[in-house]
Design a protein around this motif. Structure first.
Motif, PDB file in Angstrom:
ATOM      1  N   ARG A  53     -88.635  15.972 -22.670  1.00  0.00           N
ATOM      2  CA  ARG A  53     -89.036  14.585 -22.922  1.00  0.00           C
ATOM      3  C   ARG A  53     -89.410  13.836 -21.654  1.00  0.00           C
ATOM      4  N   SER A  54     -88.919  14.268 -20.506  1.00  0.00           N
ATOM      5  CA  SER A  54     -89.162  13.536 -19.264  1.00  0.00           C
ATOM      6  C   SER A  54     -90.558  13.829 -18.717  1.00  0.00           C
ATOM      7  N   PHE A  55     -91.033  12.929 -17.856  1.00  0.00           N
ATOM      8  CA  PHE A  55     -92.329  13.094 -17.199  1.00  0.00           C
ATOM      9  C   PHE A  55     -92.175  14.020 -15.995  1.00  0.00           C
ATOM     10  N   LEU A  56     -93.117  14.933 -15.856  1.00  0.00           N
ATOM     11  CA  LEU A  56     -93.142  15.835 -14.706  1.00  0.00           C
ATOM     12  C   LEU A  56     -94.297  15.533 -13.773  1.00  0.00           C
ATOM     13  N   PHE A  57     -95.297  14.803 -14.270  1.00  0.00           N
ATOM     14  CA  PHE A  57     -96.499  14.518 -13.496  1.00  0.00           C
ATOM     15  C   PHE A  57     -96.814  13.029 -13.590  1.00  0.00           C
ATOM     16  N   ASP A  58     -97.885  12.630 -12.941  1.00  0.00           N
ATOM     17  CA  ASP A  58     -98.285  11.231 -12.905  1.00  0.00           C
ATOM     18  C   ASP A  58     -98.409  10.688 -14.332  1.00  0.00           C
ATOM     19  N   PRO A  59     -97.563   9.719 -14.726  1.00  0.00           N
ATOM     20  CA  PRO A  59     -97.595   9.239 -16.116  1.00  0.00           C
ATOM     21  C   PRO A  59     -98.819   8.408 -16.458  1.00  0.00           C
ATOM     22  N   PHE A  60     -99.544   7.921 -15.444  1.00  0.00           N
ATOM     23  CA  PHE A  60    -100.700   7.071 -15.701  1.00  0.00           C
ATOM     24  C   PHE A  60    -102.020   7.832 -15.611  1.00  0.00           C
ATOM     25  N   GLU A  61    -101.932   9.140 -15.493  1.00  0.00           N
ATOM     26  CA  GLU A  61    -103.146   9.944 -15.398  1.00  0.00           C
ATOM     27  C   GLU A  61    -103.608  10.336 -16.800  1.00  0.00           C
ATOM     28  N   GLU A 207    -104.327  21.153 -16.798  1.00  0.00           N
ATOM     29  CA  GLU A 207    -103.594  20.179 -17.591  1.00  0.00           C
ATOM     30  C   GLU A 207    -102.752  20.832 -18.680  1.00  0.00           C
ATOM     31  N   THR A 208    -102.917  22.130 -18.873  1.00  0.00           N
ATOM     32  CA  THR A 208    -102.129  22.830 -19.884  1.00  0.00           C
ATOM     33  C   THR A 208    -100.644  22.863 -19.544  1.00  0.00           C
ATOM     34  N   ILE A 209    -100.292  22.644 -18.267  1.00  0.00           N
ATOM     35  CA  ILE A 209     -98.884  22.666 -17.877  1.00  0.00           C
ATOM     36  C   ILE A 209     -98.195  21.343 -18.194  1.00  0.00           C
ATOM     37  N   ASP A 210     -98.963  20.309 -18.563  1.00  0.00           N
ATOM     38  CA  ASP A 210     -98.410  18.996 -18.888  1.00  0.00           C
ATOM     39  C   ASP A 210     -98.157  18.920 -20.392  1.00  0.00           C
ATOM     40  N   PRO A 211     -96.905  18.750 -20.827  1.00  0.00           N
ATOM     41  CA  PRO A 211     -96.620  18.712 -22.269  1.00  0.00           C
ATOM     42  C   PRO A 211     -97.395  17.633 -23.020  1.00  0.00           C
ATOM     43  N   ARG A 212     -97.815  16.569 -22.324  1.00  0.00           N
ATOM     44  CA  ARG A 212     -98.546  15.487 -22.998  1.00  0.00           C
ATOM     45  C   ARG A 212     -99.925  15.935 -23.464  1.00  0.00           C
ATOM     46  N   PHE A 213    -100.483  16.931 -22.766  1.00  0.00           N
ATOM     47  CA  PHE A 213    -101.867  17.321 -23.051  1.00  0.00           C
ATOM     48  C   PHE A 213    -101.958  18.702 -23.699  1.00  0.00           C
TER      49      PHE A 213
END
Length: 556
Positions: A53-61, A207-213
């Motif tokens: 659930r936590s952010f690992l990368f820039d949250p505003f990107e 961006e595949t490593i970012d759970p948001r994307f």
């Protein structure tokens, strides 16, 4: 009840092992249906996992603004880092470290010798005893070593790197950008057949490593074994495309050896590491300015030692112009640097413009910058041939030997362990998961300390020699086969021979025989002659007469 539960646990563990073996067998089989079903199973099992659930990368990107990969968040670009790495001081540091690591790229079976070895992975509860290798294990190790030395299963005429060149390339990238990258070549059965170093400055995290994307990435890329591509090769801000298939050059986790040494949890880093050059950017800039200042000072000669002040108010302009022209002619260029013209007939005054380097503390400033660079790279200046006046005090070491030992443990050893981990993960374990890559001879000084402690325990009587021998050799001491050149041990063995347990036992047996009434063997002799001997003498007339004469003389 507890035995039954333990039995259930054993059955579950066996089923898990059987499941993994069957899954691996299906993935490596020649049956397309089996491979397809295994891939689907992995994908389904992976989709059931709960995302963090936590952010690992820039949250505003935003996904649309990234170009499909994580933007680098560094003080300077990879191109600038590459140029700084080629400057004289930094290049010397990197070259020295690479040469030191290459000294370990030679296979050896002696774990106390500098080199590397391939061994079976040890259990956490391994007893430490050395085991003899079987012929099959020796063949497997020899295959892995040849694979490493030749860059894979390739012809000698193929364009490829051997282990020495490969290590030099990725180490330079690591010390320059804090990234290493090497493509792992595989055949249609996903078996590793080779490895090649590639420019780490062109590798970006997708961006595949970012759970948001994740969902957006699934629309663009195909999943394999439950994984999406993780890395891409970027040039001039665009993901490069294959010149044959026109597909984007992206890599799944098993297709690329990628790692960083200085990772961070900082969101602004966006998943990228921080190299020593980036940390030292200001220090390196100041050092280069100091070098440029000195270079220009001797090259141009435009910084004069002083100037000439003409005191006379009614100076002839012709004479003044001659003076200026002569000044330029005599001070222009390296050969005429800082020459002072001399004139007669004019009242002149010399005004000194320069202070010496000692007064300016210029030398101390340059030494401080150099020490800061070497400290960040954790390397001793003497390894590069530099010797500073207060070097020992700065590094907190007494003597060159201690400083070099400090440099090795703080700088060289972490690099070797970093390479050791990646070679095992991406190459050796892919050839055979039971083996690992290990550098040897790293802690030879520590081994000397262990030997010294063991010797002190033996001398103090806190450890038997048999236990020390078994600890070192991995087997029990055999006095009949093993020769121990130790004075105390040899003395104890001699004492056993002259008054040991066996001799005491023989004396005890003789005493017990006397106590039980056994006849003394000397009782058979009469005047030193047994009955059998007397019978033999009487049958010989010459001997009989001689004995009679002896008896008569003794009795008289």
């Amino acid at each position: 009840m507890s035995d039954k539960i333990r039995e259930y646990d054993e059955q579950i563990a066996k089923l898990q092992i059987e499941r993994n073996l069957r899954l691996e067998s299906d993935l490596r089989s020649n049956d397309p249906d089996a491979i397809f079903k295994a891939q689907n199973y992995l994908q389904e099992s992976r989709s059931k996992k709960k995302d963090i659930r936590s952010f690992l990368f820039d949250p505003f990107e935003a996904y649309s603004a990234t170009g499909g990969y994580k933007q680098q968040r560094k003080r300077v670009s990879f191109d600038i880092l590459k140029k700084v790495a080629d400057t004289p001081i930094i290049s010397q540091v990197i070259t020295t470290r690479i040469a030191q690591v290459q000294n370990f790229l030679r296979f050896t079976q002696n774990e106390q010798e500098e080199g590397y070895t391939i061994r079976k992975k040890k259990s956490l509860f391994d007893d430490g005893k050395k085991k003899e290798l079987t012929d099959e294990e020796k063949k497997k190790i020899e295959y892995i070593v040849n694979f490493l030395d030749n860059g894979g299963v390739k012809s000698k005429w193929d364009i490829t790197d051997d282990l020495h060149n490969f290590t030099a390339k990725i180490l330079k990238d690591s010390l320059s950008y804090d990234q290493i990258a090497a493509e792992c070549e595989r055949n249609y059965r996903f078996e590793l057949i080779g490895y090649n170093a590639i420019d780490a400055s062109t590798i970006r995290l997708l961006e595949t490593i970012d759970p948001r994307f994740t969902e957006q990435a699934k629309q663009k890329y195909n999943e394999m074994f439950g994984y999406l591509p993780r890395y891409g090769q970027v040039y001039q801000s665009n993901i490069m495309r294959n010149f044959k298939t026109n597909e984007e050059i992206v890599f799944y986790p098993w297709e690329l050896m990628y790692d960083q040494r200085n990772r961070s949890t900082a969101l602004e880093k966006n998943g990228y590491g921080t190299s020593e050059i980036e940390i030292l950017l200001d220090i390196i800039t100041w050092a280069l300015w100091g070098m440029q200042y000195n270079g220009n000072f001797f090259k141009q000669g435009s910084n004069p030692k002083g100037f000439v002040n003409i005191k006379s108010n009614d100076v002839n302009m012709d004479i003044l112009n001659d003076f200026r022209q002569t000044w330029r002619q005599m001070l222009a260029g390296v050969n005429n640097s800082h020459k002072i013209p001399i004139f007669s007939g004019i009242d002149l005054e010399w005004v000194d413009l320069q202070m010496n380097n000692r007064d300016m503390e210029f030398q101390q400033w340059m030494e401080f910058l150099m020490v800061m660079i070497f400290s960040t790279f954790t390397i001793d200046p003497s390894e590069l041939g530099y010797s500073f006046k207060e070097q020992a005090q700065i590094f907190g070491q007494d003597g060159q030997k201690e400083r070099l030992k400090h440099s090795k443990h703080k700088g060289l050893k972490p690099l070797l362990l970093f390479l050791e981990k990646n070679y095992t993960k991406s190459i050796v374990s892919e050839l055979d998961r039971e083996y690992e890559f290990i550098f040897t001879g790293i802690d030879r000084e520590d081994e000397e300390v262990v030997v010294d402690i063991t010797k002190k325990k033996l001398d103090a009587g806190m450890m038997p020699l048999e236990a020390a021998f078994e600890k070192e050799m991995g087997r029990k001491l055999d006095p009949k086969k093993d020769t121990i050149l130790n004075s105390v041990y040899l003395q104890s063995q001699q004492m056993k021979m002259y008054g040991g347990e066996e001799q005491n036992q023989m004396v005890d047996e003789m005493t017990s025989e006397e106590e039980t009434g056994v006849q003394n063997p000397f009782d058979k002799f009469e005047n030193g002659v047994t009955p059998d001997m007397r019978k033999s003498i009487n049958s010989n007339p010459i001997t009989r007469e001689c004995l009679k004469y002896v008896d008569s003389q003794l009795n008289s």
